[in-house]
Design an enzyme around this catalytic site. Structure first.
Site, short mmCIF file in Angstrom:
data_model
loop_
_atom_site.label_atom_id
_atom_site.label_comp_id
_atom_site.label_asym_id
_atom_site.label_seq_id
_atom_site.Cartn_x
_atom_site.Cartn_y
_atom_site.Cartn_z
N ASP A 153 17.04 -13.64 -41.96
CA ASP A 153 18.38 -14.17 -42.22
C ASP A 153 18.82 -15.13 -41.10
O ASP A 153 18.08 -15.36 -40.14
CB ASP A 153 19.33 -12.98 -42.38
N GLU A 186 18.27 -18.98 -44.86
CA GLU A 186 19.33 -19.67 -44.10
C GLU A 186 20.26 -20.45 -45.01
O GLU A 186 20.97 -21.34 -44.55
CB GLU A 186 18.78 -20.41 -42.88
N TRP A 187 20.27 -20.03 -46.29
CA TRP A 187 21.30 -20.43 -47.26
C TRP A 187 21.36 -21.94 -47.54
O TRP A 187 22.36 -22.46 -48.03
CB TRP A 187 22.70 -19.95 -46.81
N GLY A 188 20.28 -22.63 -47.18
CA GLY A 188 20.26 -24.06 -47.46
C GLY A 188 21.01 -24.90 -46.44
O GLY A 188 21.10 -26.12 -46.59
N ASP A 209 25.23 -16.92 -50.89
CA ASP A 209 24.89 -15.71 -51.66
C ASP A 209 25.36 -15.78 -53.12
O ASP A 209 26.45 -16.27 -53.41
CB ASP A 209 25.53 -14.47 -51.01
C1 GLA Z 1 23.30 -12.51 -45.95
C2 GLA Z 1 22.18 -12.78 -46.94
C3 GLA Z 1 22.20 -11.69 -48.00
C4 GLA Z 1 22.03 -10.33 -47.35
C5 GLA Z 1 23.10 -10.11 -46.29
C6 GLA Z 1 22.83 -8.86 -45.47
O1 GLA Z 1 24.56 -12.64 -46.54
O2 GLA Z 1 22.32 -14.05 -47.52
O3 GLA Z 1 21.20 -11.91 -48.97
O4 GLA Z 1 20.73 -10.25 -46.78
O5 GLA Z 1 23.17 -11.21 -45.39
O6 GLA Z 1 23.78 -8.64 -44.48
#
Ligand code: GLA
Length: 399
Positions: A153, A186-188, A209
Site C-alpha cells: 500500500d 498506490e491508487w494511481g 478505493d
Molecule cells: C487502502 C487500500 C485498501 C485497503 C486499506 C487498508 O485504503 O487502498 O485496499 O488495503 O488501505 O487499510
C-alpha cells in the site's frame, strides 16, 4: 555479412530478447493471467483473524471457487501490531495465536496460495507498522512464512518516490528467492501504469478505493478524496487498456460482489466489466455464507474464461450512446467477448456492430450468451439484445 547487416541482426536479437530481460529471476512468469483470489478488506476491514482466514480458505474450496480458478487467500491490513527489538514484524498474537506460518501452511494444504499486506511507508493505512526501512527483512520473513503474494500500500509515504519504493520492494522479494506476486496499491496517484511493469509489479491499482455501490465518486470526508462506485472505477480504468498484459495488469480494485450494496443485476455488471477489462478477480465478500445468486456470479466459468483469456488483452469501450455502451475484448482464438452495458434506469435495446470490434460487416459469427449459458445462433453484421437497467448482456462472437 556487412557490418551494417551484423549490427541490424544484433539489434533485432536484442528487441526479441527484451521481454525476457524486462522481468527476470524468480518473479518472471508470475500472474500470466489476472490473479484470482479473495481478500479480507472489503467485507471485514481490520476484523481479521486466523479463524476467519481459515474459514474463508475452506469455503473457497467447498463453494467451488477454487475449481473456478480462485487461488490467492490474502490477509489485508491489521494482521500486524508492532516490531520486536530486532525490527522483525510481529503478528497480532491474540488474533493469530498459531502465527502466520501455520496459517499459510494450512492455506497451502488446501492447494491454495497465501497472500499478505504491507505498506511502502512508515505505517499502513490503518496505522500499523509499515515496511519503510525494513524491506529486505520483511521480504525474508514473508518468504519464511510461505507468502505467495504481497499487496503493498501507499499510506504514510510523505516524500517517497513511488517508482523507487516499489522497485526496492520487488528487489527485496526477488532477493529471497521465492516467487511472490507484487500487487502495487498506490491508487494511481503516480501513474503506476507507466512504470509498474518495469519495476516488476504484477498488478497496480489504477484508482482510489472501490465502495459497494453502483456509481459516483465521493469524498471520504470533506477535502479527503475519494472512493468510487463500480462504474465510476470502470470509467477510470477503461482508458488504460494499452498498459495491461500477461504478468502486469491494471487493477481497478477488489470485487464487492455479495457485500449487499448493489442489486444482483449490478453485481453481474460489476463482475462482467472486471472480466472484460482483464482485471484481477479478488472476491471481497463472506465466502462462507453466499446466496446462490452471488455464488453463481462469482463462479461463472464462461465469464471467468474471458477474464483469464491467455492473450491478456484488456477489453475496452468501443461504442457509447448516452447510457448505452458496448465493450469488446479480443480473445486468443481471434473471437471477441462483447459486453452490452445499460447504465440507464430503464430497459434498452443495445446492439454491437461488427465494425466496432474490427470485424467486416459481411462476416457471419456464432453468438453465445455467457450469463444464460446459451448459444443464440449465427448473426451477420450486428447483434442486439434487450438489456435491463444497470444490467449487461455478455456474449462471445466467434466467426
Ligand atoms: C487502502 C487500500 C485498501 C485497503 C486499506 C487498508 O485504503 O487502498 O485496499 O488495503 O488501505 O487499510
Amino acid at each position: 555479412m556487412s557490418t551494417r547487416r551484423i549490427a541490424t541482426a544484433i539489434f533485432a536479437l536484442l528487441i526479441l530478447a527484451a521481454p525476457v530481460f524486462s522481468q527476470t529471476g524468480v518473479s518472471a512468469n508470475l500472474a500470466l493471467t489476472p490473479p484470482m483470489g479473495w481478500n479480507s478488506w472489503n467485507k471485514f476491514g481490520c476484523n481479521v483473524s486466523d479463524e476467519l482466514i481459515r474459514g474463508m480458505a475452506d469455503a473457497m474450496v467447498k463453494s467451488g471457487m477454487k475449481d473456478a480458478g480462485y487461488q490467492y487467500v490474502v490477509i489485508d491490513d491489521c494482521w500486524q501490531v508492532s516490531r520486536d527489538a530486532q525490527g522483525n514484524i510481529v503478528a497480532d498474537p491474540q488474533r493469530f495465536p498459531s502465527g502466520i506460518k501455520a496459517l499459510a501452511d494450512y492455506v497451502h494444504s488446501l492447494g491454495l496460495k497465501f497472500g499478505i499486506y504491507s505498506d511502502a511507508g512508515s505505517k499502513t493505512c490503518a496505522g500499523r507498522p509499515g515496511g519503510l526501512g525494513h524491506e529486505y527483512q520483511d521480504a525474508l520473513q514473508y518468504a519464511a512464512w510461505g507468502a505467495d503474494y504481497l499487496k503493498y500500500d501507499w499510506c504514510n509515504t510523505t516524500t517517497q518516490d513511488a517508482k523507487a519504493s516499489y522497485a526496492n520492494m520487488r528487489a527485496a522479494l526477488d532477493a529471497v528467492g521465492r516467487p511472490i506476486v507484487l500487487s502495487i496499491c498506490e491508487w494511481g496517484s503516480h501513474q503506476p501504469w507507466l512504470w509498474g511493469k518495469e519495476v516488476g509489479g504484477n498488478l497496480w491499482r489504477t484508482t482510489g478505493d472501490i465502495q459497494d455501490r453502483w456509481e459516483g465518486k465521493k469524498e471520504w470526508s470533506p477535502g479527503i478524496c475519494c472512493n468510487y462506485g463500480a462504474v465510476a472505477i470502470a470509467d477510470l480504468n477503461a482508458e488504460l487498456y494499452s498498459y495491461a498484459g500477461p504478468g502486469h495488469w491494471n487493477d481497478p480494485d477488489m470485487l464487492e460482489v455479495g457485500n449487499g450494496g448493489m442489486t444482483d443485476n449490478e453485481y453481474r455488471s460489476h463482475f462482467s466489466l472486471w472480466a472484460i477489462m482483464a482485471a484481477p478477480l479478488m472476491a471481497g465478500n463472506d465466502l462462507r455464507n453466499m446466496r446462490p445468486e452471488i455464488h453463481d456470479i462469482l463462479t461463472n466459468k464462461e465469464v471467468i474464461a474471458i477474464d483469464q483469456d491467455p492473450l491478456g488483452s484488456q477489453g475496452r469501450r468501443v461504442a457509447k450512446d448516452g447510457d448505452q455502451e458496448v465493450w469488446a475484448k479480443q480473445l486468443k482464438d481471434g473471437s471477441r467477448a462483447v459486453l452490452l452495458l445499460n447504465r440507464g434506469v430503464a430497459e434498452k435495446n443495445i446492439a454491437v456492430n461488427w465494425q466496432d470490434m474490427g470485424y467486416p460487416e459481411h462476416l457471419s459469427a456464432a453468438v453465445r450468451d455467457l450469463w444464460q449459458h446459451k448459444d443464440l445462433g449465427t448473426f451477420t453484421g450486428k447483434f442486439g439484445a434487450a438489456v435491463p437497467s444497470h444490467g449487461v448482456v455478455m456474449v462471445t462472437v466467434k466467426p
